[in-house]
Scaffold this motif. Sequence first.
Motif, short mmCIF file in Angstrom:
data_model
loop_
_atom_site.label_atom_id
_atom_site.label_comp_id
_atom_site.label_asym_id
_atom_site.label_seq_id
_atom_site.Cartn_x
_atom_site.Cartn_y
_atom_site.Cartn_z
N GLU A 1 -3.08 -5.90 2.78
CA GLU A 1 -3.76 -6.38 1.57
C GLU A 1 -5.05 -5.61 1.31
N LEU A 2 -5.25 -5.28 0.05
CA LEU A 2 -6.48 -4.58 -0.33
C LEU A 2 -7.57 -5.59 -0.67
N ALA A 3 -8.79 -5.08 -0.82
CA ALA A 3 -9.90 -5.96 -1.17
C ALA A 3 -9.69 -6.48 -2.59
N GLU A 4 -10.35 -7.56 -2.89
CA GLU A 4 -10.37 -8.13 -4.25
C GLU A 4 -10.77 -7.01 -5.22
N ASP A 5 -10.22 -7.01 -6.41
CA ASP A 5 -10.50 -6.00 -7.46
C ASP A 5 -9.78 -4.68 -7.26
N MET A 6 -9.20 -4.48 -6.07
CA MET A 6 -8.50 -3.20 -5.86
C MET A 6 -7.02 -3.40 -6.19
N ILE A 7 -6.46 -2.46 -6.93
CA ILE A 7 -5.06 -2.57 -7.33
C ILE A 7 -4.36 -1.23 -7.10
N ILE A 8 -3.16 -1.31 -6.50
CA ILE A 8 -2.34 -0.10 -6.36
C ILE A 8 -1.42 -0.02 -7.58
N VAL A 9 -1.45 1.09 -8.27
CA VAL A 9 -0.57 1.27 -9.41
C VAL A 9 0.47 2.33 -9.04
N ARG A 10 1.74 1.98 -9.23
CA ARG A 10 2.82 2.96 -9.05
C ARG A 10 3.41 3.22 -10.43
N ALA A 11 3.51 4.47 -10.81
CA ALA A 11 3.99 4.78 -12.16
C ALA A 11 4.77 6.09 -12.16
N ARG A 12 5.50 6.29 -13.22
CA ARG A 12 6.23 7.56 -13.39
C ARG A 12 5.82 8.22 -14.69
N LEU A 13 5.64 9.53 -14.63
CA LEU A 13 5.41 10.30 -15.85
C LEU A 13 6.74 10.94 -16.22
N ALA A 14 7.12 10.79 -17.47
CA ALA A 14 8.43 11.29 -17.91
C ALA A 14 8.51 12.81 -17.72
N ARG A 15 9.73 13.28 -17.63
CA ARG A 15 10.00 14.72 -17.55
C ARG A 15 9.35 15.43 -18.74
N GLY A 16 8.69 16.52 -18.49
CA GLY A 16 8.10 17.26 -19.60
C GLY A 16 6.65 16.89 -19.89
N VAL A 17 6.16 15.80 -19.28
CA VAL A 17 4.76 15.43 -19.48
C VAL A 17 3.92 16.21 -18.47
N ASP A 18 2.82 16.80 -18.92
CA ASP A 18 1.95 17.54 -18.00
C ASP A 18 1.16 16.54 -17.15
N PRO A 19 1.36 16.51 -15.83
CA PRO A 19 0.72 15.49 -15.01
C PRO A 19 -0.80 15.54 -15.06
N ASP A 20 -1.37 16.75 -15.07
CA ASP A 20 -2.84 16.85 -15.02
C ASP A 20 -3.47 16.24 -16.27
N ILE A 21 -2.89 16.57 -17.43
CA ILE A 21 -3.42 16.02 -18.68
C ILE A 21 -3.21 14.50 -18.72
N ALA A 22 -2.01 14.06 -18.29
CA ALA A 22 -1.71 12.63 -18.33
C ALA A 22 -2.67 11.85 -17.44
N ILE A 23 -2.93 12.37 -16.22
CA ILE A 23 -3.83 11.66 -15.30
C ILE A 23 -5.24 11.59 -15.88
N GLU A 24 -5.65 12.69 -16.50
CA GLU A 24 -6.98 12.70 -17.13
C GLU A 24 -7.07 11.61 -18.21
N ASN A 25 -6.01 11.50 -19.02
CA ASN A 25 -5.98 10.48 -20.08
C ASN A 25 -5.95 9.08 -19.49
N ILE A 26 -5.16 8.90 -18.41
CA ILE A 26 -5.10 7.58 -17.78
C ILE A 26 -6.48 7.19 -17.27
N GLU A 27 -7.15 8.14 -16.60
CA GLU A 27 -8.48 7.84 -16.04
C GLU A 27 -9.45 7.46 -17.16
N HIS A 28 -9.33 8.18 -18.28
CA HIS A 28 -10.19 7.89 -19.42
C HIS A 28 -9.95 6.46 -19.92
N ASN A 29 -8.65 6.08 -20.03
CA ASN A 29 -8.31 4.74 -20.52
C ASN A 29 -8.73 3.65 -19.53
#
Lengths: 320, 246
Positions: A42-70
């Motif tokens: 178990e992680l500490a309160e407020d900590m969350i593990i997110v498991r996700a998939r980026l679709a084929r053809g999506v640039d992972p670096d750009i997507a991660i940057e956008n996710i972090e921004h959101n």
Amino acid sequence: MCGQCGFILNGTGLIGQLLTASESAMVHRGPDSTGFALYGEELAEDMIIVRARLARGVDPDIAIENIEHNVTAVRGRFVSEPQMTNGVNGSGTFLRILVNCSEPPALLLDAIESVEGTYVHSMGRRLEIIKDVGTAEEVAACHGILNFIGTHGLAHSRLATESTVDVELSHPFWARPYLDVAIVHNGQLTNYYKMRHLMSQRKLKFLTENDSELIAVYIAEQLSEGKTLREALWKSIAELDGVFTYLLATDTAIGCATDPLAIKPLVVTEVGSTVAMATEEQALRQVFDTELVTEYVREGSVTVWPVEAATEREKSAYSA
Amino acid sequence: MPNDTSTETQLPEIMPDAVHIDAEGLDAQELNRQLRNLSQFHSYVVVHNPRARHNLGIGLESSSCEIHFLGSVGYYCGGFNAGANIVVHGNAGWGLGEAMASGRIVVKGSTAWAAGAGMRGGTIIIEGDGGPRTGIAMKGGDIFVIGSVGFMSGFMAHRGKLVALGGAGDALGASMYEGRIFVAGPVASLGADALERELDEADLRELSKDFEQLGLPWPQEPIRKIEAEGRLWYFDKHEGRIWRSI
């Protein structure tokens, strides 16, 4: 057909390895895709593990940057650098992100999924869902399942019947947006659209049009309203129509419910303090060398196995 | 349903000249090929490590050989049996002895769904409990269950005999043709068109002969005989209600 299994260990151990061994024995029940729902420390309160998939053809670096921004926009932050894994046969990029966020999980989920081509598979303090197209051995080798240490977990090999072969449509399903609730299901619901319509009116959301995802959300909603897992499972037998033998896991227990005819089997055994369940008996015998005392789950029944590490208070709540 | 343990210690002390095979590492086809050969030349064949794998002992020919599986077997064990004697020292999965024509299968533990499904002849003896749909669509032969049988047992049985000494689940004998069910102990409910009939002299004679041959104790509770009433043998669209079984 579909083959599913679940294990609850006495303490923590190589849960991924056990599930892979057992699931590999049931490849003939569903060669399309395989998935694992693993519960780690178990992680500490407020900590969350997110498991996700980026679709084929999506640039992972750009997507991660956008996710972090959101994520930052909902007052969350990445705790560490996201881990990236390439899926089996180029099925996309799989992400494991550790996020610190005290906002409701639904907000965080929306923030992440608003990045195009991002599909969240699970969010939780302990739960990690890893699912991909391919056999148990392929998926386990590709995603490092064999080294995963945890307390309990579920696994599923899918033979697609109601929808196409696809990563998101593979089991296990996460009961979005409820943290740490996962399901594997063998069967199909016949009152899916009616149930989905009723649940959509209550503003519940789904990633897919898969009937199994609906059951997970259905149970998780009741748990969030204060019902015990046992009560929620009994209610599902009365309200869901069709064929089902499903295993529903939370961070403290695994529960099983079967329809009144129970054409989909589930065999359960207890070896020491380890509880193991699988669609086929031989899948359990791949894991344990000793001769087993096995029991089939009865028709129209509910069973709940508490996780050993759960506190005594939680245990007594489940046995009520 | 409760199941019992099965360990190697349960193996009877006969068979000094038995041939031993280890199922580990053999695929079901190869194992069955070996069983078919060995059973023609030996009195006892013992199979180790069946590990509840599926399709063991399929299509075996008639012989005086006894084939022992030391442990539980998976789905369809003894299917298409054409006269072999099979003993399972453990539990059996779905479809035990499916479509068997003759021979004998003894299970020391319990069976899952549909034991003896569509069987045409021979005998199945289950020392534990039979699962749901035991003897479904059987077209001949005998099934003896020392424990109970699950729901919809004897469903659409065309012919043959199902004996359960520990009671039965819901919808016993639903939509039967000419099969017969003898049951002792509690029955949850009878299925569509199933009717309880008096045991006659011939039935009693037949059963006591069977029990004597198999060495089974006569049950404490009275034996009931379930047969089809025959209302479903001819279809009438106005009778929809009686077609419902559960």
